[in-house]
Design an enzyme around this catalytic site. Structure first.
Site, PDB file in Angstrom:
ATOM      1  N   GLN A   1      12.987  -5.170  -7.380  1.00 54.77           N
ATOM      2  CA  GLN A   1      12.107  -5.923  -8.282  1.00 54.77           C
ATOM      3  C   GLN A   1      11.875  -5.266  -9.648  1.00 54.77           C
ATOM      4  O   GLN A   1      11.904  -5.933 -10.675  1.00 54.77           O
ATOM      5  CB  GLN A   1      10.766  -6.191  -7.603  1.00 54.77           C
ATOM      6  CG  GLN A   1       9.809  -6.991  -8.477  1.00 54.77           C
ATOM      7  CD  GLN A   1       8.685  -7.598  -7.684  1.00 54.77           C
ATOM      8  OE1 GLN A   1       8.920  -8.375  -6.770  1.00 54.77           O
ATOM      9  NE2 GLN A   1       7.456  -7.273  -8.028  1.00 54.77           N
TER      10      GLN A   1
ATOM     11  N   ASP B   1      -6.020   5.717   2.127  1.00 56.77           N
ATOM     12  CA  ASP B   1      -6.115   4.329   1.679  1.00 56.77           C
ATOM     13  C   ASP B   1      -7.558   3.827   1.791  1.00 56.77           C
ATOM     14  O   ASP B   1      -8.252   4.136   2.765  1.00 56.77           O
ATOM     15  CB  ASP B   1      -5.193   3.479   2.574  1.00 56.77           C
ATOM     16  CG  ASP B   1      -4.963   2.100   2.030  1.00 56.77           C
ATOM     17  OD1 ASP B   1      -5.939   1.330   1.929  1.00 56.77           O
ATOM     18  OD2 ASP B   1      -3.820   1.776   1.700  1.00 56.77           O
TER      19      ASP B   1
ATOM     20  N   TRP C   1      -0.966  -6.917  -6.411  1.00 55.58           N
ATOM     21  CA  TRP C   1      -1.333  -6.019  -7.514  1.00 55.58           C
ATOM     22  C   TRP C   1      -0.127  -5.232  -8.038  1.00 55.58           C
ATOM     23  O   TRP C   1       0.033  -5.055  -9.246  1.00 55.58           O
ATOM     24  CB  TRP C   1      -2.472  -5.093  -7.098  1.00 55.58           C
ATOM     25  CG  TRP C   1      -2.991  -4.255  -8.234  1.00 55.58           C
ATOM     26  CD1 TRP C   1      -3.129  -2.910  -8.257  1.00 55.58           C
ATOM     27  CD2 TRP C   1      -3.432  -4.721  -9.524  1.00 55.58           C
ATOM     28  NE1 TRP C   1      -3.636  -2.498  -9.473  1.00 55.58           N
ATOM     29  CE2 TRP C   1      -3.821  -3.602 -10.272  1.00 55.58           C
ATOM     30  CE3 TRP C   1      -3.520  -5.986 -10.125  1.00 55.58           C
ATOM     31  CZ2 TRP C   1      -4.302  -3.685 -11.579  1.00 55.58           C
ATOM     32  CZ3 TRP C   1      -4.000  -6.070 -11.443  1.00 55.58           C
ATOM     33  CH2 TRP C   1      -4.387  -4.934 -12.139  1.00 55.58           C
ATOM     34  N   ASN C   2       0.751  -4.774  -7.138  1.00 61.45           N
ATOM     35  CA  ASN C   2       1.936  -4.047  -7.628  1.00 61.45           C
ATOM     36  C   ASN C   2       2.795  -4.968  -8.488  1.00 61.45           C
ATOM     37  O   ASN C   2       3.253  -4.575  -9.567  1.00 61.45           O
ATOM     38  CB  ASN C   2       2.784  -3.531  -6.456  1.00 61.45           C
ATOM     39  CG  ASN C   2       2.081  -2.445  -5.685  1.00 61.45           C
ATOM     40  OD1 ASN C   2       1.790  -1.377  -6.218  1.00 61.45           O
ATOM     41  ND2 ASN C   2       1.773  -2.713  -4.428  1.00 61.45           N
ATOM     42  N   SER C   3       3.011  -6.185  -8.002  1.00 60.42           N
ATOM     43  CA  SER C   3       3.855  -7.119  -8.755  1.00 60.42           C
ATOM     44  C   SER C   3       3.245  -7.418 -10.121  1.00 60.42           C
ATOM     45  O   SER C   3       3.949  -7.506 -11.131  1.00 60.42           O
ATOM     46  CB  SER C   3       4.031  -8.428  -7.978  1.00 60.42           C
ATOM     47  OG  SER C   3       4.730  -8.188  -6.788  1.00 60.42           O
TER      48      SER C   3
ATOM     49  N   ALA D   1      -6.095 -12.160  -0.147  1.00 59.62           N
ATOM     50  CA  ALA D   1      -6.594 -10.845  -0.565  1.00 59.62           C
ATOM     51  C   ALA D   1      -6.989 -10.856  -2.036  1.00 59.62           C
ATOM     52  O   ALA D   1      -7.620 -11.805  -2.496  1.00 59.62           O
ATOM     53  CB  ALA D   1      -5.576  -9.752  -0.248  1.00 59.62           C
ATOM     54  N   ASP D   2      -6.586  -9.816  -2.794  1.00 60.07           N
ATOM     55  CA  ASP D   2      -7.014  -9.723  -4.191  1.00 60.07           C
ATOM     56  C   ASP D   2      -6.289 -10.706  -5.109  1.00 60.07           C
ATOM     57  O   ASP D   2      -6.602 -10.802  -6.293  1.00 60.07           O
ATOM     58  CB  ASP D   2      -6.804  -8.288  -4.709  1.00 60.07           C
ATOM     59  CG  ASP D   2      -5.375  -7.804  -4.563  1.00 60.07           C
ATOM     60  OD1 ASP D   2      -4.643  -8.345  -3.720  1.00 60.07           O
ATOM     61  OD2 ASP D   2      -4.975  -6.880  -5.300  1.00 60.07           O
TER      62      ASP D   2
ATOM     63  N   HIS E   1       3.129 -14.139  -6.424  1.00 61.35           N
ATOM     64  CA  HIS E   1       1.953 -14.357  -5.578  1.00 61.35           C
ATOM     65  C   HIS E   1       0.761 -13.535  -6.094  1.00 61.35           C
ATOM     66  O   HIS E   1      -0.311 -13.556  -5.495  1.00 61.35           O
ATOM     67  CB  HIS E   1       2.258 -13.952  -4.139  1.00 61.35           C
ATOM     68  CG  HIS E   1       2.411 -12.472  -3.948  1.00 61.35           C
ATOM     69  ND1 HIS E   1       3.187 -11.680  -4.775  1.00 61.35           N
ATOM     70  CD2 HIS E   1       1.878 -11.619  -3.042  1.00 61.35           C
ATOM     71  CE1 HIS E   1       3.124 -10.423  -4.371  1.00 61.35           C
ATOM     72  NE2 HIS E   1       2.340 -10.353  -3.325  1.00 61.35           N
TER      73      HIS E   1
ATOM     74  N   HIS F   1       0.841  -1.203   0.000  1.00 57.41           N
ATOM     75  CA  HIS F   1       0.000   0.000   0.000  1.00 57.41           C
ATOM     76  C   HIS F   1       0.878   1.256   0.000  1.00 57.41           C
ATOM     77  O   HIS F   1       0.644   2.197  -0.757  1.00 57.41           O
ATOM     78  CB  HIS F   1      -0.907   0.015   1.237  1.00 57.41           C
ATOM     79  CG  HIS F   1      -1.898  -1.118   1.258  1.00 57.41           C
ATOM     80  ND1 HIS F   1      -3.255  -0.912   1.262  1.00 57.41           N
ATOM     81  CD2 HIS F   1      -1.726  -2.459   1.261  1.00 57.41           C
ATOM     82  CE1 HIS F   1      -3.878  -2.078   1.273  1.00 57.41           C
ATOM     83  NE2 HIS F   1      -2.969  -3.038   1.275  1.00 57.41           N
TER      84      HIS F   1
HETATM   85  C1  UDX Z   1      -0.286  -6.556  -0.674  1.00 55.65           C
HETATM   86  C2  UDX Z   1      -1.191  -7.516  -1.434  1.00 55.65           C
HETATM   87  O1  UDX Z   1      -0.617  -8.779  -1.493  1.00 55.65           O
HETATM   88  C3  UDX Z   1      -1.553  -6.993  -2.768  1.00 55.65           C
HETATM   89  O2  UDX Z   1      -2.306  -7.935  -3.464  1.00 55.65           O
HETATM   90  C4  UDX Z   1      -2.309  -5.742  -2.565  1.00 55.65           C
HETATM   91  O3  UDX Z   1      -2.742  -5.263  -3.793  1.00 55.65           O
HETATM   92  C5  UDX Z   1      -1.402  -4.757  -1.873  1.00 55.65           C
HETATM   93  O4  UDX Z   1      -0.935  -5.285  -0.655  1.00 55.65           O
HETATM   94  P1  UDX Z   1       2.202  -7.374  -1.350  1.00 55.65           P
HETATM   95  O5  UDX Z   1       1.771  -8.724  -0.941  1.00 55.65           O
HETATM   96  O6  UDX Z   1       3.393  -6.832  -0.743  1.00 55.65           O
HETATM   97  O7  UDX Z   1       1.013  -6.320  -1.216  1.00 55.65           O
HETATM   98  O8  UDX Z   1       2.414  -7.467  -2.946  1.00 55.65           O
HETATM   99  P2  UDX Z   1       2.548  -6.409  -4.073  1.00 55.65           P
HETATM  100  O9  UDX Z   1       1.324  -5.592  -4.217  1.00 55.65           O
HETATM  101  O10 UDX Z   1       2.964  -7.154  -5.268  1.00 55.65           O
HETATM  102  O11 UDX Z   1       3.705  -5.429  -3.605  1.00 55.65           O
HETATM  103  C6  UDX Z   1       5.014  -5.851  -3.375  1.00 55.65           C
HETATM  104  C7  UDX Z   1       5.943  -4.716  -3.711  1.00 55.65           C
HETATM  105  O12 UDX Z   1       7.213  -5.020  -3.169  1.00 55.65           O
HETATM  106  C8  UDX Z   1       6.125  -4.500  -5.209  1.00 55.65           C
HETATM  107  O13 UDX Z   1       6.082  -3.126  -5.514  1.00 55.65           O
HETATM  108  C9  UDX Z   1       7.500  -5.074  -5.486  1.00 55.65           C
HETATM  109  O14 UDX Z   1       8.211  -4.398  -6.494  1.00 55.65           O
HETATM  110  C10 UDX Z   1       8.200  -4.888  -4.170  1.00 55.65           C
HETATM  111  N1  UDX Z   1       9.237  -5.914  -3.975  1.00 55.65           N
HETATM  112  C11 UDX Z   1       8.886  -7.205  -3.693  1.00 55.65           C
HETATM  113  C12 UDX Z   1      10.544  -5.532  -4.087  1.00 55.65           C
HETATM  114  O15 UDX Z   1      10.855  -4.375  -4.370  1.00 55.65           O
HETATM  115  N2  UDX Z   1      11.497  -6.483  -3.873  1.00 55.65           N
HETATM  116  C13 UDX Z   1      11.216  -7.758  -3.558  1.00 55.65           C
HETATM  117  O16 UDX Z   1      12.156  -8.536  -3.366  1.00 55.65           O
HETATM  118  C14 UDX Z   1       9.861  -8.135  -3.475  1.00 55.65           C
END
Ligand code: UDX
Length: 484
Positions: A358, A120, A376-378, A396-397, A373, A18
């Site tokens: 990433q 948020d 959404w950001n990934s 979650a989503d 996984h 977030h």
């Molecule tokens: C969570 C939920 O899983 C997600 O679905 C929701 O939309 C937002 O909250 P998270 O699980 O952390 O987030 O996943 P994601 O949304 O993909 O965000 C991870 C972030 O960490 C990405 O921006 C990714 O670039 C970053 N990251 C991850 C790194 O920079 N390095 C890493 O080694 C792993």
């Protein structure tokens, strides 16, 4: 006397996924000359500063402030304790927020009054505060629009008898989400729907927060019209002022490139994290053949069991592919002995890191696939880099994102609910060999659309221009929608 620039207070939910996207929005606003106060809970703020000592450098219009989340310093903030966190945010943080906004809006000693708040979508208690103080409030829902729309339809699903359900026939179609009738199954619904009681506290919280969104002035989503246009039309029937301004990481990069003033040297938009990045993996990638490496990461909070992780690891090793794997210290709950054959194969053709840069990894020419996984950001980062995915959603989503990845956007394979070594191996082989050509083709097409959307004149670019215009017009007079 010339009016001060608009002043926006941004308040994310204290999770990295977030904070990451809301900080990208903050950077975009600052680039446009808007003052931003970025409010983190004190726990998130300290974790953040510890891993990003240069966070404050190169961000002149941005002020970081902290606020208590009401929990004790040493109390767990892991997902299992979210109910406590939500409760204390509402009971302790809400009055603190009111006091802060009623004062200088978090910029002590400044005469900047607060133009609007961007909060948020999980912190909708802030709508009461904003209404009380007469400050326009924008909701930023950081998760996917397809999940938001599904939550919006939650009450209709319950009324139509499609939810709650027993977990015995998870392939049964779900018909009650307009726009998704043709492909949505029970197993694709966001994980909050996997409960057998409508009164479940988590599902009620998310359905209420979603409904509350309509009480805010506007909604901001991290997506772009070319992938989410049909869903956005449904959402706009309820939230007419919805800005689609993503993918935010690419949008920020595009505006920084376009900016006449060269970006400050310390400004590193891609390296925002709670953990220290291990950039040595970039050198390792440099030494790997073109398009040969599978990147594996489960985001910032998902944790597998020891058995799941071992099964997974066997599948990866058996596929014979090269791999770069983000093994966060807390990615596994209770890991036993790692078999020698896994360690040897990893030394031979793999690389493990605690946290990777990433966005840079996905842009590297050695990377050819992403086992994710489906956060959404990934998902957006992978799509923008043109890297096809294998999706193993946790919660979650993520379950609905992975369905869209395979069925709607056709940029990957959905492995949800299966985690045996044979499936993992087979999926990797399909991604890297069997279905490679078709997946690369469709992913490249969507990557191109993503790039266009954030370039001058593109849909996200123009939507952000509209957001700027609306914020500036609040600053200089009555709110565009009548001060709702
Ligand atoms: C969570 C939920 O899983 C997600 O679905 C929701 O939309 C937002 O909250 P998270 O699980 O952390 O987030 O996943 P994601 O949304 O993909 O965000 C991870 C972030 O960490 C990405 O921006 C990714 O670039 C970053 N990251 C991850 C790194 O920079 N390095 C890493 O080694 C792993």
């Amino acid at each position: 006397m010339e009016k001060a620039p608009p002043h926006v207070v941004i308040f994310p939910f204290p999770l990295l996924g977030h904070i990451n996207s809301m900080l990208r929005l903050a950077d975009l606003l600052c680039l446009a000359g808007i003052h931003v106060t970025f409010l983190n809970t004190d726990h998130a703020h300290h974790r953040f500063l510890r891993s990003n000592p240069n966070l404050l450098a190169g961000r002149p219009g941005l002020l970081f402030r902290k606020i208590s989340d009401g929990l004790q310093v040493d109390e767990s903030r892991r997902p299992a304790r979210f109910t406590d966190l939500f409760f204390s945010l509402r009971s302790v943080t809400k009055p603190l927020l009111r006091a802060m906004l009623a004062g200088s809006g978090g910029r002590p000693g400044s005469d900047d009054t607060v133009t609007c708040i961007v909060v948020d979508g999980l912190l909708t208690f802030a709508i009461d505060v904003a209404d009380e103080l007469g400050i326009p409030i924008f909701i930023f829902r950081t998760a996917s629009p397809c999940s938001f729309w599904t939550f919006f339809c939650g009450p209709a699903l319950a009324a139509g008898g499609e939810f709650p359900f027993e977990e015995d026939n998870m392939d049964r179609p779900i018909r009650g989400v307009p726009g998704m009738e043709a492909f949505l199954r029970r197993r694709d619904l966001p994980s909050f729907f996997r409960v057998n009681q409508l009164s479940d506290v988590h599902v009620q919280r998310i359905l209420t927060a979603t409904k509350d969104t309509t009480r805010a002035s506007c909604l901001i989503l991290n997506t772009f019209e070319d992938i989410d246009g049909p869903i956005l039309s449904h959402i706009r029937a309820h939230c007419p002022t919805t800005y689609a301004i993503g993918p935010l990481h690419a949008h920020l990069q595009s505006r920084l490139t376009e900016s006449n003033d060269s970006p400050p040297t310390d400004f590193t938009p891609s390296s925002i994290s709670f953990l220290t990045e291990d950039r040595s993996c970039m050198t390792w990638l440099d030494s790997q053949p073109h398009k040969s490496v599978l990147y594996i990461s489960f985001g910032s909070i998902a944790a597998a069991t020891g058995d799941q992780l071992l099964e997974f690891w066997h599948g990866v090793v058996n596929s014979q592919t090269r791999f770069l794997w983000v093994m966060r210290p807390d990615v596994v709950d209770g890991m036993g002995q790692i078999p020698a054959e896994l360690r040897e194969a990893t030394d031979e053709r793999g690389r493990l890191v605690g946290w990777a840069p990433q966005v840079d990894v996905l842009a590297h020419t050695a990377v050819s696939g992403f086992l994710t996984h489906s956060g959404w950001n990934s998902t957006l980062e992978s799509v923008s880099a043109g890297v096809p995915m294998i999706c193993w959603p946790f919660f979650a989503d993520q379950h609905i994102n992975s369905r869209f990845v395979e069925e709607v956007w056709k940029v990957g394979l959905d492995m949800k609910d299966r985690c045996d070594r044979r499936t993992v191996e087979m999926m990797i082989r399909e991604l890297m060999e069997g279905k490679r050509e078709e997946l690369v083709k469709s992913t490249a097409r969507i990557a191109d659309l993503a790039k266009r959307s954030v370039s001058q004149g593109g849909s996200s670019y123009m939507s952000f221009e509209k957001l700027l215009e609306d914020i500036r017009s609040i600053n200089s007079g009555p709110h565009p929608d009548g001060g709702k």
